[in-house]
Design a protein around this motif. Sequence first.
Motif, PDB file in Angstrom:
ATOM      1  N   GLU A 124       0.728  -1.188  -0.014  1.00  0.00           N
ATOM      2  CA  GLU A 124      -0.131   0.146  -0.006  1.00  0.00           C
ATOM      3  C   GLU A 124       0.895   1.097  -0.016  1.00  0.00           C
ATOM      4  OE1 GLU A 124      -2.333  -0.026   3.424  1.00  0.00           O
ATOM      5  OE2 GLU A 124      -0.594  -0.312   4.930  1.00  0.00           O
ATOM      6  N   PRO A 125       0.532   2.219  -0.363  1.00  0.00           N
ATOM      7  CA  PRO A 125       1.204   3.704  -0.148  1.00  0.00           C
ATOM      8  C   PRO A 125       1.478   4.090   0.991  1.00  0.00           C
ATOM      9  CG  PRO A 125      -0.762   3.849  -1.896  1.00  0.00           C
ATOM     10  CD  PRO A 125      -1.113   2.690  -0.857  1.00  0.00           C
ATOM     11  N   ALA A 126       2.774   4.512   1.283  1.00  0.00           N
ATOM     12  CA  ALA A 126       3.011   4.962   2.609  1.00  0.00           C
ATOM     13  C   ALA A 126       2.532   6.196   3.377  1.00  0.00           C
ATOM     14  CB  ALA A 126       4.553   5.208   2.553  1.00  0.00           C
ATOM     15  N   GLY A 137      -4.990   8.108   4.309  1.00  0.00           N
ATOM     16  CA  GLY A 137      -4.413   9.386   4.045  1.00  0.00           C
ATOM     17  C   GLY A 137      -4.530   9.510   2.173  1.00  0.00           C
ATOM     18  N   PRO A 138      -3.894  10.815   2.045  1.00  0.00           N
ATOM     19  CA  PRO A 138      -4.102  10.894   0.561  1.00  0.00           C
ATOM     20  C   PRO A 138      -2.980  10.537  -0.350  1.00  0.00           C
ATOM     21  CG  PRO A 138      -3.067  12.916   1.718  1.00  0.00           C
ATOM     22  CD  PRO A 138      -3.371  11.709   2.831  1.00  0.00           C
ATOM     23  N   HIS A 139      -3.254   9.946  -1.584  1.00  0.00           N
ATOM     24  CA  HIS A 139      -2.091   9.357  -2.324  1.00  0.00           C
ATOM     25  C   HIS A 139      -2.869   9.498  -3.854  1.00  0.00           C
ATOM     26  CE1 HIS A 139      -3.976   5.643  -3.456  1.00  0.00           C
ATOM     27  NE2 HIS A 139      -4.531   5.682  -2.180  1.00  0.00           N
ATOM     28  N   SER A 140      -1.833   9.196  -4.770  1.00  0.00           N
ATOM     29  CA  SER A 140      -2.323   9.432  -6.283  1.00  0.00           C
ATOM     30  C   SER A 140      -2.076   7.902  -6.826  1.00  0.00           C
ATOM     31  CB  SER A 140      -1.741  10.595  -6.937  1.00  0.00           C
ATOM     32  OG  SER A 140      -0.368  10.341  -7.028  1.00  0.00           O
ATOM     33  N   VAL A 141      -1.792   7.009  -6.299  1.00  0.00           N
ATOM     34  CA  VAL A 141      -1.736   5.621  -6.917  1.00  0.00           C
ATOM     35  C   VAL A 141      -2.896   4.867  -7.088  1.00  0.00           C
ATOM     36  CG1 VAL A 141      -0.349   3.336  -6.604  1.00  0.00           C
ATOM     37  CG2 VAL A 141       0.556   5.418  -5.540  1.00  0.00           C
ATOM     38  N   GLU A 142      -3.169   4.717  -8.363  1.00  0.00           N
ATOM     39  CA  GLU A 142      -4.467   4.218  -8.736  1.00  0.00           C
ATOM     40  C   GLU A 142      -4.777   2.566  -8.448  1.00  0.00           C
ATOM     41  OE1 GLU A 142      -5.966   4.824 -12.573  1.00  0.00           O
ATOM     42  OE2 GLU A 142      -4.984   6.811 -12.619  1.00  0.00           O
ATOM     43  N   ILE A 146      -7.421   2.380  -0.767  1.00  0.00           N
ATOM     44  CA  ILE A 146      -8.596   2.736  -0.972  1.00  0.00           C
ATOM     45  C   ILE A 146      -9.342   3.346   0.235  1.00  0.00           C
ATOM     46  CG2 ILE A 146      -9.162   0.997  -2.814  1.00  0.00           C
ATOM     47  CD1 ILE A 146     -10.438  -0.784  -0.742  1.00  0.00           C
ATOM     48  N   GLY A 147      -8.630   3.412   1.444  1.00  0.00           N
ATOM     49  CA  GLY A 147      -9.227   4.224   2.359  1.00  0.00           C
ATOM     50  C   GLY A 147      -9.840   3.147   3.791  1.00  0.00           C
TER      51      GLY A 147
END
Length: 237
Positions: A124-126, A137-142, A146-147
């Motif tokens: 997952e994004p850090a 948290g916010p990220h831009s990895v499609e 997913i929160g």
Amino acid sequence: MSTNRPVRVALEAIGNTPCIELQNVVPEDCVRVFLKLEGLNPTGSYKERMARAVIEEAERRGDLKPGMTVVEATGGIVSSNAFAEEKLKTMAANGATVEGAGMGMGVCRILKSHYADCRVTVLEPASAPMITKGYEGPHSVEGIGIGFIPPLLDKSLYDDARAVDESEGRVISQRVAKEEGVLAGTSTGLNVVAAIQLAKELGPGNIVATVVCDSGLKYLQGDLFTEKIEDCILFET
């Protein structure tokens, strides 16, 4: 010639995608790292495997009949404007009605059934470490981060979870394109970053394999491959 034949040929092309070994972006002190090129499926994504399996099983059970509508709620027919425009246009080009508004566990089950001692890591994004730390948290990895905890995520099927910095994923995506000849998006970049980390940690005799989720052609409208694009120019006229 039967009009159904082209469709059958396309369906038969799903899966059995090739693996390649990374040659240049993996440090010398690492074990071998392989990429599964899922972008070579007919429409350029690993999701075709799941879509075919779901639809064919529904047809076998009799739940899905000719004339019915299939609705899929990820990056498929029911989608989100958070996905790249190229993805939405690809779906529309294949006849889907696109209305704006989870592969890992399947791979785990198959790998563990054949290789009980294999190690499976989910990512997952850090900046959005819901699985590893319990908060979004916010990220831009499609396609990931997913929160919330994905409902199909089964802790008994994977060995560990790892959070990867998105900026590292973007850099390695650019390097994989330039140095390995594989064009892929940021989620694949995160996969490769984690694969290299594991390749450094594992001892001799092991191998690491990860997935190129889809084709980087779906991300050309964003800024992933426009950053420092002058460094990628190979020929001048």
